[in-house]
Write a protein that holds these residues in place. Structure first.
Motif, short mmCIF file in Angstrom:
data_model
loop_
_atom_site.label_atom_id
_atom_site.label_comp_id
_atom_site.label_asym_id
_atom_site.label_seq_id
_atom_site.Cartn_x
_atom_site.Cartn_y
_atom_site.Cartn_z
N THR A 77 0.90 -1.32 0.20
CA THR A 77 -0.40 -0.07 -0.09
C THR A 77 1.07 1.44 0.09
OG1 THR A 77 0.03 0.33 2.72
CG2 THR A 77 -1.67 -0.53 1.37
N ARG A 78 2.51 1.14 0.42
CA ARG A 78 3.22 2.22 0.00
C ARG A 78 4.12 2.12 -0.51
NH1 ARG A 78 3.63 3.22 6.32
NH2 ARG A 78 4.60 5.11 6.15
N ILE A 508 -12.43 2.78 -6.13
CA ILE A 508 -11.27 1.71 -5.65
C ILE A 508 -10.63 2.71 -4.87
CG2 ILE A 508 -8.55 2.25 -7.12
CD1 ILE A 508 -10.27 2.91 -9.64
N PHE A 509 -11.36 3.50 -4.35
CA PHE A 509 -10.63 4.55 -2.61
C PHE A 509 -11.60 4.23 -2.03
CE2 PHE A 509 -8.51 6.45 -6.39
CZ PHE A 509 -7.31 5.59 -7.13
N LEU A 518 -0.39 0.46 -3.77
CA LEU A 518 -0.07 1.79 -4.27
C LEU A 518 -0.28 2.60 -5.63
CD1 LEU A 518 0.23 4.50 -3.54
CD2 LEU A 518 2.42 4.39 -2.63
N ARG A 519 0.73 2.09 -6.42
CA ARG A 519 0.86 1.53 -8.24
C ARG A 519 0.09 1.19 -8.72
NH1 ARG A 519 5.48 1.60 -11.47
NH2 ARG A 519 5.41 1.16 -13.82
N THR A 539 -6.70 14.13 2.00
CA THR A 539 -6.79 14.77 3.61
C THR A 539 -7.16 13.34 4.35
OG1 THR A 539 -7.62 16.28 2.57
CG2 THR A 539 -8.32 15.38 4.79
N HIS A 540 -7.56 12.12 3.15
CA HIS A 540 -7.91 10.78 4.21
C HIS A 540 -7.35 9.27 3.85
CE1 HIS A 540 -10.83 13.47 6.21
NE2 HIS A 540 -11.53 13.99 5.17
N GLY A 541 -6.29 9.73 2.90
CA GLY A 541 -5.21 8.04 2.26
C GLY A 541 -5.50 7.78 2.92
N PRO A 542 -4.85 5.95 3.28
CA PRO A 542 -4.51 5.53 3.83
C PRO A 542 -3.59 5.65 4.45
CG PRO A 542 -4.62 4.18 1.93
CD PRO A 542 -5.09 5.77 2.15
#
Length: 739
Positions: A77-78, A508-509, A518-519, A539-542
């Motif tokens: 995810t990163r 998707i989000f 993440l890609r 603002t609220h991404g994981p």
């Protein structure tokens, strides 16, 4: 959103996304099978996939060696580093390791043997150095030389510590030899290198008539003749020794008869430029080599050279261009591999020597062979790349598949044949047939590439027919079933593409989204997301990596789309991402770029910091000076939404997110044109805009400022306007040409 007309083609291409168009696909940067070079294709059996990838995935299924698989990031995810394509940041070779003086097991054994023989262990010179110095190279040149791949396939390959140790072991095991005889033979063996000097050294040995030592001396004479390329003399000696009562001599001479004939067969197989040409091999001598190999294996089926002889048989049958025999040997070798390296090596060899022989050696294309279902399978997939049956290449149609069916069934591979039938329908764009022939699976067996490929093919058929809800449900179902990381990533890409194509990017989000790579998320954010969605994820991404990507994209689009007041508000989100993402992997989305300080006051065209410039534009959107300075920001920082770290290797998602005009790309030329057209613009601003507009085409004549191109006549008019109306400006003096 990508135009829907692209979808069917996109799904066809992406069933093996990132796959090359040829059977084999090597880059100088990362040749197939080398350390650090990963499989570049998705985990499905597909038409456009590299034949080696298809074969590797198919054969490795029951072995589970999993070679050449790319490492999975600790937190996907990163990270944007997991994708199905060439990893250009991956080295082709491992970093050099520290030198060590520790002996290898062979060296240790060799030293013990030499001590037992009364020889100085340090006198054993590296075999390659011996040969090169014997051929006229000085010691420094020989020491710096590297063994090329072709050298590993010639007669000198056996001049190494292993064969030297084997000869010493045979001497030490033969109790009929005296210590003096062993020592003399060992010294002569170390001298053997194919030169006249070494020939004289062997001839100078003197042993009693009929003594066992004479047999070893004869072997050394044969070996020296072999290394010298005197294959007739070597063959005569080895033929005599084949019937020796000494077991080692009899077996080794029998083996050497095969090697001798094999090397003799290729002695004159040189192409126009000195390269090896398999079509010029002496087939009669190659046949002798095959008979010798078969004779050796019949007498010593588990002998000391049995593995080597089996490998040589493959080379011999390649020399003979006997595709049927060669294919069968490869099938056997593939089944018998015991580790990942051996599997990779045999696949690379089979592709080079048989599957892709029409590309690598200019031979007729391999089509099929009896009892070689795996090779026939991957080759038939490759042959489907040209499905027009226009006569330019072999036609794969239903009649051809029917002709293969019996052999597939005989070898218990009817499931592979059925998959070929489905792929043929797919290649003909008969998606309904594909869909009707496959039943969505209630479960997925582990390590079953064929079962997974069928299920993916079913989902791709749904996408090709634009059955978005069904496709989405299918991908979600497979994500529930699959426990394989690679498969999961492919399914995520399929699901993301389906959501993009069905205008459901926001899903998707969602908090429960199955698209976590993440890609994929970054690619959609940069190409498909609305500014509202970008603001939401900023603002609220994981995690801070995704928030950074979203915010950089949002801030760039605020500027390129003229939302200056929003930019001032959105900039407040930067402070919330602490500490900032500073990893080089995210240097395409550096938020610090928006802290641009402007230009120095001493410069000819002064610009205030970006925040001041945008504040002015938020109040007066047509301010000429502020527009020029916005252009300076884009020019000097090269800020834009880029896809270099997101695009490629994402299967059909790359197609779904493609657009001719991408958001977040600044059009500086349009900015300058706006100032040029502004009758109220100050001379300083207009002259600078004219200068920069002309310079957009310097020096290539192509526009590197973005935006719609203008004719050369327009650029000429700008140049003349600058020179005539603002002759005293620094920009008029500086500009000498137009392009």
């Amino acid at each position: 959103m990508a135009p829907k007309s692209h979808l069917a083609l996109g799904v066809c291409l992406a069933f093996a996304a990132s796959a090359p168009a040829l059977a084999s696909f090597d880059m100088d940067y990362c040749p197939w099978g080398h350390a650090g070079c990963f499989i570049v294709s998705p985990p499905v059996l597909a038409i456009n996939t590299d034949t080696r990838d298809n074969l590797l995935r198919l054969v490795d299924e029951p072995k589970n060696f999993t070679p050449l698989r790319q490492p999975v990031p600790a937190d996907i995810t990163r990270s944007r580093d997991f994708y199905f394509g060439i990893h250009m940041d991956n080295p082709t070779s491992q970093p050099p390791t520290a030198t060590t003086t520790a002996e290898t097991p062979v060296e240790e054994t060799l030293h013990h043997q030499m001590t037992a023989l009364g020889l100085d262990p340090d006198a054993a010179t590296d075999a390659v150095l011996q040969r090169m110095t014997a051929q006229g190279a000085d010691l420094q040149e020989a020491s710096n030389a590297t063994i090329q791949q072709d050298e590993l396939e010639n007669r000198f390959v056996s001049r190494n510590d292993e064969t030297l140790s084997a000869f010493f072991a045979a001497l030490l095991a033969d109790t009929s030899l005296s210590h003096e005889q062993r020592q003399a033979l060992a010294k002569a063996r170390m001298a053997v290198n194919g030169t006249e000097a070494s020939e004289q050294t062997v001839k100078a040995l003197s042993f009693p008539q009929g003594s066992p030592a004479q047999g070893f001396q004869a072997y050394l004479q044969g070996a020296n003749a072999f290394y010298a390329g005197d294959f007739d003399a070597a063959g005569q000696i080895f033929t005599t020794l084949k019937t020796s009562q000494q077991p080692w001599l009899a077996e080794t001479a029998s083996y050497m008869l095969m090697r001798n004939a094999l090397n003799a067969s290729s002695a004159n197989a040189n192409g126009e430029y000195g390269d090896f040409d398999v079509h010029k091999v002496d087939k009669a001598l190659a046949q002798q080599a095959r008979e010798a190999a078969e004779s050796y294996l019949k007498t010593w089926p588990t002998g000391r050279y049995a593995d080597s002889a089996q490998g040589m048989l493959r080379r011999i049958n390649w020399y003979l261009q006997d595709g049927n025999a060669l294919a069968k040997l490869y099938e056997q070798a593939l089944a018998q591999t015991e580790n990942a390296d051996a599997l990779v090596d045999i696949i690379a060899e089979s592709d080079n020597k048989l599957i892709s022989q029409d590309l690598t050696w200019g031979s007729d294309a391999f089509l099929t062979a009896p009892d070689a279902s795996l090779l026939t399978f991957v080759q038939t997939l490759r042959l489907m790349r040209n499905n027009t049956c226009d006569g330019r290449s072999h036609c794969v149609d239903q009649a051809w598949l029917d002709s293969l069916k019996a052999d597939f069934e005989k070898n218990k591979h009817a499931d592979l044949w059925n998959y070929l039938r489905l792929m043929l329908a797919w290649s003909k764009q008969d998606y309904a047939t594909v869909q009707n022939a496959i039943t969505p699976a209630p479960s997925l067996p582990p390590h079953n590439i064929l079962a997974f490929s069928e299920q993916v093919l079913y989902g791709d058929a749904l996408m090709a027919q634009k059955q978005w809800p069904a496709a989405q449900a299918h991908w979600l179902h497979l994500l529930d079933l699959s426990k394989d990381v690679e498969q999961q990533q492919l399914l995520q890409a399929k699901l993301a593409a389906t959501l993009v194509e069905s205008d459901a990017q926001a899903q998707i989000f969602a908090a429960d989204s199955r698209v976590t790579n993440l890609r994929y998320r970054s690619l959609v954010l940069k190409t498909q997301a609305s500014r509202e969605l970008l603001r939401q994820q900023a603002t609220h991404g994981p995690n801070k990596e995704e928030r950074t990507i979203a915010l950089h994209t949002l801030l760039t689009r605020d500027l390129t789309e003229g939302h200056y007041a929003d930019w001032l508000q959105d900039m407040s989100l930067v402070a919330a991402i602490t500490p900032p993402v500073a990893d080089e992997a995210f240097d395409d989305v550096k938020l610090s770029t928006f802290g641009w300080k402007g230009t120095e006051k001493e410069t000819a065209y002064f610009c205030a910091p970006l925040e001041t410039t945008v504040t002015t534009l938020s109040q007066k959107a047509h301010d000429a000076h502020a527009l020029n300075c916005l252009g300076e920001f884009f020019r000097t920082t090269q800020t834009r939404v880029t896809l270099e770290k997101d695009r490629g290797g994402n299967d059909v998602l790359d197609v779904a997110t493609h657009a001719e005009e991408r958001p977040g790309v600044p059009h500086r030329l349009a900015i300058y044109q706006q100032v040029i057209a502004d009758a109220k613009a100050e001379p300083e601003d207009k002259s600078y805009a004219l200068y920069r507009a002309v310079m957009c085409y310097a020096p290539s004549g192509y526009n590197d400022c973005g935006g719609k191109d203008v004719d050369k006549a327009v650029r000429k008019a700008w140049f003349q306007q600058l020179k005539s109306r603002y002759p005293g400006s620094v920009w008029a003096r500086d500009l000498k040409y137009y392009w």
